[in-house]
Design an enzyme around this catalytic site. Structure first.
Site, PDB file in Angstrom:
ATOM      1  N   GLY A 274       1.323  -4.067  -0.490  1.00 15.88           N
ATOM      2  CA  GLY A 274       0.226  -3.124  -0.709  1.00 15.88           C
ATOM      3  C   GLY A 274       0.749  -1.700  -0.697  1.00 15.88           C
ATOM      4  O   GLY A 274       1.748  -1.408  -0.029  1.00 15.88           O
TER       5      GLY A 274
ATOM      6  N   HIS B 263      -5.396   3.963   4.774  1.00 18.70           N
ATOM      7  CA  HIS B 263      -4.504   5.010   4.242  1.00 18.70           C
ATOM      8  C   HIS B 263      -5.297   6.088   3.512  1.00 18.70           C
ATOM      9  O   HIS B 263      -4.965   7.274   3.580  1.00 18.70           O
ATOM     10  CB  HIS B 263      -3.502   4.408   3.246  1.00 18.70           C
ATOM     11  CG  HIS B 263      -2.252   3.870   3.867  1.00 18.70           C
ATOM     12  ND1 HIS B 263      -1.381   4.649   4.596  1.00 18.70           N
ATOM     13  CD2 HIS B 263      -1.704   2.636   3.851  1.00 18.70           C
ATOM     14  CE1 HIS B 263      -0.347   3.903   4.998  1.00 18.70           C
ATOM     15  NE2 HIS B 263      -0.524   2.674   4.560  1.00 18.70           N
TER      16      HIS B 263
ATOM     17  N   GLN C  76       0.753   7.281  -0.306  1.00 20.04           N
ATOM     18  CA  GLN C  76       2.124   6.945   0.116  1.00 20.04           C
ATOM     19  C   GLN C  76       3.172   7.397  -0.890  1.00 20.04           C
ATOM     20  O   GLN C  76       4.379   7.356  -0.587  1.00 20.04           O
ATOM     21  CB  GLN C  76       2.248   5.437   0.366  1.00 20.04           C
ATOM     22  CG  GLN C  76       1.422   4.966   1.553  1.00 20.04           C
ATOM     23  CD  GLN C  76       1.577   3.472   1.761  1.00 20.04           C
ATOM     24  OE1 GLN C  76       0.841   2.697   1.179  1.00 20.04           O
ATOM     25  NE2 GLN C  76       2.536   3.069   2.573  1.00 20.04           N
TER      26      GLN C  76
ATOM     27  N   HIS D 119      -6.056  -2.304   5.706  1.00 19.45           N
ATOM     28  CA  HIS D 119      -4.875  -1.479   5.972  1.00 19.45           C
ATOM     29  C   HIS D 119      -4.753  -0.374   4.906  1.00 19.45           C
ATOM     30  O   HIS D 119      -4.539   0.792   5.222  1.00 19.45           O
ATOM     31  CB  HIS D 119      -3.633  -2.382   5.982  1.00 19.45           C
ATOM     32  CG  HIS D 119      -2.319  -1.673   6.112  1.00 19.45           C
ATOM     33  ND1 HIS D 119      -1.430  -1.926   7.131  1.00 19.45           N
ATOM     34  CD2 HIS D 119      -1.721  -0.722   5.325  1.00 19.45           C
ATOM     35  CE1 HIS D 119      -0.363  -1.156   6.972  1.00 19.45           C
ATOM     36  NE2 HIS D 119      -0.504  -0.419   5.873  1.00 19.45           N
ATOM     37  N   GLU D 120      -4.917  -0.764   3.624  1.00 20.82           N
ATOM     38  CA  GLU D 120      -4.737   0.212   2.533  1.00 20.82           C
ATOM     39  C   GLU D 120      -5.902   1.205   2.468  1.00 20.82           C
ATOM     40  O   GLU D 120      -5.691   2.397   2.196  1.00 20.82           O
ATOM     41  CB  GLU D 120      -4.580  -0.509   1.192  1.00 20.82           C
ATOM     42  CG  GLU D 120      -3.386  -1.469   1.092  1.00 20.82           C
ATOM     43  CD  GLU D 120      -2.065  -0.858   1.490  1.00 20.82           C
ATOM     44  OE1 GLU D 120      -1.873   0.357   1.348  1.00 20.82           O
ATOM     45  OE2 GLU D 120      -1.204  -1.617   1.979  1.00 20.82           O
TER      46      GLU D 120
ATOM     47  N   CYS E 107       4.329  -1.459   7.184  1.00 19.25           N
ATOM     48  CA  CYS E 107       3.878  -0.434   6.240  1.00 19.25           C
ATOM     49  C   CYS E 107       5.105   0.179   5.581  1.00 19.25           C
ATOM     50  O   CYS E 107       6.084   0.476   6.274  1.00 19.25           O
ATOM     51  CB  CYS E 107       3.097   0.638   6.993  1.00 19.25           C
ATOM     52  SG  CYS E 107       2.467   1.954   5.943  1.00 19.25           S
ATOM     53  N   LEU E 108       5.047   0.379   4.263  1.00 22.98           N
ATOM     54  CA  LEU E 108       6.200   0.959   3.563  1.00 22.98           C
ATOM     55  C   LEU E 108       6.487   2.383   4.037  1.00 22.98           C
ATOM     56  O   LEU E 108       7.592   2.874   3.853  1.00 22.98           O
ATOM     57  CB  LEU E 108       5.977   0.919   2.044  1.00 22.98           C
ATOM     58  CG  LEU E 108       5.934  -0.488   1.429  1.00 22.98           C
ATOM     59  CD1 LEU E 108       5.669  -0.411  -0.064  1.00 22.98           C
ATOM     60  CD2 LEU E 108       7.220  -1.256   1.715  1.00 22.98           C
TER      61      LEU E 108
HETATM   62 NI    NI Z   1       0.683   0.992   4.876  1.00 25.52          NI
END
Ligand code: NI
Length: 171
Positions: free
Chosen positions: A46, A140, A51, A136-137, A94-95
């Site tokens: 995701g 963000h 990000q 989660h996304e 998370c990236l």
């Molecule tokens: Ni994330």
């Protein structure tokens, strides 16, 4: 398609609240494709636009396992319209917080309405990994990270570690 550099903790950009998207056009679709490419390259399941430094309410998800055919999903202006009372726990990563994982408890099911890549209104009743990933996304887009859902002690430790790493990189 272009792989974009990822924004990493503790960059304050990650705390910005993203703005709604007003028009789904070819530029936006190109951005969605770049986000997918960036996510596949990382690799991750995701990615939210913030990000890669763009405070716009769009995210991409692909939960296909290694070796399976790709299942790219694009969510524009996603909104959680209902959440279940029963909860589930997943180990999240998370990236933007590479190599850190922690268990997070969230509603087990959510209904999300959104526009798809073509700008068409859609609604999905998600459970399992998709429910967790969507939450989660969408967090963000509101400047919230999964570490905000863990204990303060653990959160402070991971922020400290990443702050130190960012400083040594800057030298
Ligand atoms: Ni994330």
């Amino acid at each position: 398609m272009t792989i974009k550099p990822l924004i990493i903790l503790p960059d304050p950009v990650l705390r910005q609240v993203s703005k709604p998207i007003e028009r789904v056009d070819a530029d936006l679709q190109r951005l969605a494709d770049d986000m997918l490419e960036t996510m596949y390259d990382a690799p991750g399941i995701g990615l939210a636009a913030i990000q890669i430094g763009l405070p716009r309410r769009m995210l991409v998800i692909d939960l296909a396992k290694e070796g399976e055919e790709k299942q790219p999903l694009v969510f524009i202006n996603p909104e959680i319209v209902s959440s279940s009372e029963d909860r589930s726990v997943y180990e999240e990563g998370c990236l933007s917080i590479p190599d850190y994982y922690a268990e997070v408890e969230r509603p087990a099911k959510v209904t999300v309405k959104y526009l798809n890549r073509e700008g068409k209104e859609q609604s999905v009743e998600a459970d399992g990994l998709l429910a967790t990933c969507l939450q989660h996304e969408i967090d963000h887009l509101n400047g919230v990270l999964f570490i905000d859902h863990i204990s303060r002690l653990k959160r402070d430790m991971v922020i400290k570690k990443f702050t130190k790493a960012a400083k040594s990189k800057a030298l």
